[in-house]
Scaffold this motif. Structure first.
Motif, PDB file in Angstrom:
ATOM      1  N   THR A  56      15.927  29.598  43.035  1.00 53.91           N
ATOM      2  CA  THR A  56      17.634  29.715  43.060  1.00 53.91           C
ATOM      3  C   THR A  56      17.680  29.178  43.820  1.00 53.91           C
ATOM      4  N   ILE A  57      19.091  28.419  43.659  1.00 48.41           N
ATOM      5  CA  ILE A  57      19.934  28.033  45.234  1.00 48.41           C
ATOM      6  C   ILE A  57      20.910  29.091  44.779  1.00 48.41           C
ATOM      7  N   LEU A  58      21.251  28.977  46.724  1.00 50.39           N
ATOM      8  CA  LEU A  58      22.801  30.260  47.036  1.00 50.39           C
ATOM      9  C   LEU A  58      23.079  29.332  47.674  1.00 50.39           C
ATOM     10  N   ARG A  59      24.502  28.829  46.936  1.00 53.48           N
ATOM     11  CA  ARG A  59      25.688  28.337  47.966  1.00 53.48           C
ATOM     12  C   ARG A  59      26.873  28.868  48.859  1.00 53.48           C
ATOM     13  N   ILE A  60      26.580  28.449  50.150  1.00 54.62           N
ATOM     14  CA  ILE A  60      28.133  29.069  51.160  1.00 54.62           C
ATOM     15  C   ILE A  60      28.997  28.674  52.021  1.00 54.62           C
ATOM     16  N   ASP A  61      29.307  28.880  52.484  1.00 56.69           N
ATOM     17  CA  ASP A  61      30.710  28.151  53.015  1.00 56.69           C
ATOM     18  C   ASP A  61      31.058  29.219  54.436  1.00 56.69           C
TER      19      ASP A  61
ATOM     20  N   ASN B  58       7.553  21.807  51.862  1.00 53.12           N
ATOM     21  CA  ASN B  58       6.817  21.531  51.683  1.00 53.12           C
ATOM     22  C   ASN B  58       6.609  23.135  50.910  1.00 53.12           C
ATOM     23  N   ILE B  59       7.817  23.789  51.792  1.00 52.56           N
ATOM     24  CA  ILE B  59       7.580  25.517  51.463  1.00 52.56           C
ATOM     25  C   ILE B  59       8.123  25.440  49.373  1.00 52.56           C
ATOM     26  N   ILE B  60       8.290  24.553  48.491  1.00 48.02           N
ATOM     27  CA  ILE B  60       8.327  23.893  47.103  1.00 48.02           C
ATOM     28  C   ILE B  60       6.730  24.234  47.452  1.00 48.02           C
ATOM     29  N   ALA B  61       6.363  23.015  47.537  1.00 44.86           N
ATOM     30  CA  ALA B  61       4.812  22.460  47.610  1.00 44.86           C
ATOM     31  C   ALA B  61       3.779  23.394  47.591  1.00 44.86           C
ATOM     32  N   ALA B  62       3.979  24.397  48.357  1.00 45.84           N
ATOM     33  CA  ALA B  62       3.564  25.970  48.533  1.00 45.84           C
ATOM     34  C   ALA B  62       3.658  27.285  47.844  1.00 45.84           C
ATOM     35  N   CYS B  63       5.034  27.018  47.532  1.00 47.62           N
ATOM     36  CA  CYS B  63       5.487  27.990  45.910  1.00 47.62           C
ATOM     37  C   CYS B  63       4.559  27.159  44.864  1.00 47.62           C
ATOM     38  N   GLU B  64       4.804  26.150  44.337  1.00 48.98           N
ATOM     39  CA  GLU B  64       3.487  26.137  43.406  1.00 48.98           C
ATOM     40  C   GLU B  64       2.370  26.058  43.097  1.00 48.98           C
ATOM     41  N   LYS B  65       1.666  25.928  44.571  1.00 49.64           N
ATOM     42  CA  LYS B  65       0.524  26.608  44.796  1.00 49.64           C
ATOM     43  C   LYS B  65       0.278  28.471  45.211  1.00 49.64           C
ATOM     44  N   THR B  66       0.951  29.020  45.385  1.00 46.71           N
ATOM     45  CA  THR B  66       1.081  30.434  44.812  1.00 46.71           C
ATOM     46  C   THR B  66       1.730  30.866  44.152  1.00 46.71           C
ATOM     47  N   ASN B  67       2.338  30.689  43.026  1.00 45.65           N
ATOM     48  CA  ASN B  67       3.113  30.868  41.948  1.00 45.65           C
ATOM     49  C   ASN B  67       4.438  32.193  42.798  1.00 45.65           C
ATOM     50  N   LYS B  68       5.018  31.426  43.760  1.00 44.05           N
ATOM     51  CA  LYS B  68       6.520  32.336  44.563  1.00 44.05           C
ATOM     52  C   LYS B  68       7.478  31.912  44.084  1.00 44.05           C
ATOM     53  N   HIS B  69       8.654  32.580  43.835  1.00 40.79           N
ATOM     54  CA  HIS B  69      10.302  32.120  42.995  1.00 40.79           C
ATOM     55  C   HIS B  69      10.677  32.067  44.739  1.00 40.79           C
ATOM     56  N   LEU B  70      11.604  31.242  44.636  1.00 46.56           N
ATOM     57  CA  LEU B  70      12.096  30.014  45.627  1.00 46.56           C
ATOM     58  C   LEU B  70      13.589  30.605  45.920  1.00 46.56           C
ATOM     59  N   ILE B  71      13.881  30.991  46.897  1.00 48.69           N
ATOM     60  CA  ILE B  71      15.550  31.089  46.564  1.00 48.69           C
ATOM     61  C   ILE B  71      15.630  30.476  48.066  1.00 48.69           C
ATOM     62  N   HIS B  72      16.740  29.466  47.677  1.00 46.13           N
ATOM     63  CA  HIS B  72      17.188  28.616  48.797  1.00 46.13           C
ATOM     64  C   HIS B  72      18.240  28.990  48.716  1.00 46.13           C
ATOM     65  N   ILE B  73      18.699  28.556  50.219  1.00 41.27           N
ATOM     66  CA  ILE B  73      20.432  29.299  50.475  1.00 41.27           C
ATOM     67  C   ILE B  73      20.993  27.558  51.114  1.00 41.27           C
ATOM     68  N   SER B  74      21.629  27.116  50.752  1.00 39.40           N
ATOM     69  CA  SER B  74      22.545  25.651  50.244  1.00 39.40           C
ATOM     70  C   SER B  74      24.063  26.249  51.566  1.00 39.40           C
TER      71      SER B  74
ATOM     72  N   LYS C 122       5.862  38.054  46.829  1.00 32.58           N
ATOM     73  CA  LYS C 122       6.667  37.282  44.916  1.00 32.58           C
ATOM     74  C   LYS C 122       7.745  36.012  45.694  1.00 32.58           C
ATOM     75  N   HIS C 123       8.612  36.877  46.259  1.00 35.74           N
ATOM     76  CA  HIS C 123      10.202  35.564  46.527  1.00 35.74           C
ATOM     77  C   HIS C 123       9.872  35.164  48.489  1.00 35.74           C
ATOM     78  N   ILE C 124      10.590  34.270  48.419  1.00 33.57           N
ATOM     79  CA  ILE C 124      10.793  33.389  49.513  1.00 33.57           C
ATOM     80  C   ILE C 124      12.121  33.349  49.796  1.00 33.57           C
ATOM     81  N   VAL C 125      13.222  33.900  50.533  1.00 36.20           N
ATOM     82  CA  VAL C 125      14.368  33.431  50.823  1.00 36.20           C
ATOM     83  C   VAL C 125      14.827  32.541  52.086  1.00 36.20           C
ATOM     84  N   HIS C 126      14.554  31.616  51.576  1.00 32.81           N
ATOM     85  CA  HIS C 126      14.857  30.582  52.286  1.00 32.81           C
ATOM     86  C   HIS C 126      16.202  29.816  53.568  1.00 32.81           C
ATOM     87  N   TYR C 127      15.953  30.378  54.340  1.00 36.91           N
ATOM     88  CA  TYR C 127      16.950  30.684  55.297  1.00 36.91           C
ATOM     89  C   TYR C 127      17.673  29.256  55.803  1.00 36.91           C
TER      90      TYR C 127
END
Ligand SMILES: NC(=O)c1ccc[n+]([C@@H]2O[C@H](COP(=O)([O-])OP(=O)(O)OC[C@H]3O[C@@H](n4cnc5c(N)ncnc54)[C@H](OP(=O)(O)O)[C@@H]3O)[C@@H](O)[C@H]2O)c1
Length: 291
Positions: A153-158, A93-109, A58-63
């Motif tokens: 969800t967007i998580l910003r690191i440094d 591309n990941i956003i579009a695929a999440c939209e079609k498959t109803n997944k929660h994107l955890i995006h690392i920024s 249900k989740h994709i963590v996008h590093y």
């Protein structure tokens, strides 16, 4: 049965810690460009969609990202360059695929979505203001996420560092290497950043998945360090007996052909207010480092 979680960039400095630390908790499905059996290049929309359709996760963590800031600057303005393609097109591309498959994107920024001119800590309400191409591509990726209709969800690191060693040297290892072999450049007393302890960040990602938390979060240590003080901390904590000399960012900027953020430290009080564990202080985190 373990919960399935999709991950991009699972071989990278930050993502590999999450999959290592939570191997017993999750069943990871990796979208991995260098997998010899099933390579998935995130710039290819069809293979991204296929990968997301083929799992119950249900989740994709996008590093995954093109993270070479100097290399990105050489592509400045080039939307057909690899930095833009991976960071912006890949994320779309990941956003579009999440939209079609109803997944929660955890995006690392990254804190490089900001220009670095702020005196204090950057908060989630500060406007995006990138000044170089890597930061620009990551800011554009953030915009694509926040403007989408998916659960995100967007998580910003440094400047992340981890307790154990990975193939790619992190900020602690780069400083430690310079101190050990006597090649450490003078360290700026007027450049500021917010080191991120990758081991804790893995726990943050786990928390977000467990709690289905959505929204934008700064997720570094929340502390503000100069390069000089941080290098001294590494020298003392790891007992390297090296010499840390002070340097001046302004002198360096005169020799640099690209913009450089003076301050990337972020306020993480929003994240801390929801977490069910305490983040280690940078001083405590550096004590865990084994080199
Ligand atoms: N490191 C930092 O200083 C820093 C600071 C702030 C924010 N961040 C953010 O944190 C995240 C993780 O960074 P990191 O330092 O762990 O990165 P990293 O070590 O450079 O790893 C990047 C990962 O992305 C994968 N990747 C690259 N192009 C791909 C593609 N076309 N398709 C699929 N995968 C691809 C790589 O796969 P292969 O290994 O298989 O090539 C690798 O696993 C990134 O989003 C980055 O922007 C990093």
């Amino acid at each position: 049965m373990k919960q399935a979680v999709l991950v991009t960039g699972a071989n990278g400095l930050v993502g590999s810690k999450f999959t290592q630390q939570f191997a017993d908790t999750y069943d990871f499905v990796s979208l991995d460009i260098s997998n010899p059996l099933n390579p998935v290049d995130i710039t290819q929309s069809a293979s991204v969609l296929k990968a997301l359709e083929n799992t119950q996760a249900k989740h994709i963590v996008h590093y995954a990202a093109y993270t070479d800031v100097t290399g990105a600057w050489k592509q400045n303005g080039d939307e057909s360059g690899i930095a833009y393609k991976v960071n912006v097109d890949g994320t779309k591309n990941i956003i579009a695929a999440c939209e079609k498959t109803n997944k929660h994107l955890i995006h690392i920024s990254t804190a490089y979505v900001f220009n670095g001119e702020k005196e204090g800590l950057y908060s989630e309400s500060d406007e995006l203001s990138p000044i170089e191409w890597y930061g620009h591509t990551k800011a554009e990726a953030e915009r694509a996420v926040t403007e989408s209709n998916i659960k995100w969800t967007i998580l910003r690191i440094d400047q992340p560092f981890r307790s154990d060693t990975q193939v790619r040297p992190d900020v602690v290892r780069r400083v430690a290497q310079g101190l050990t072999d006597g090649t450490l450049y003078p360290q700026f007393t007027n450049h500021y950043f917010g080191p991120t302890y990758i081991d804790d960040f893995a726990r943050v990602v786990d928390f977000i998945i467990k709690t289905d938390t959505i929204g934008l979060f700064n997720a570094s240590s929340g502390e503000k360090w100069t390069d000089f003080d941080f290098a001294k901390l590494v020298n003392e904590t790891l007992q390297l007996n090296g010499t840390v000399k002070p340097g001046d960012l302004d002198n360096y900027l005169r020799t640099l052909d690209r913009p450089y953020q003076r301050n990337t430290a972020m306020d993480v009080s929003k994240l801390k207010s929801i977490l069910d564990f305490e983040l280690l202080s940078v001083k405590e985190a550096v004590k865990t480092v084994v080199i």
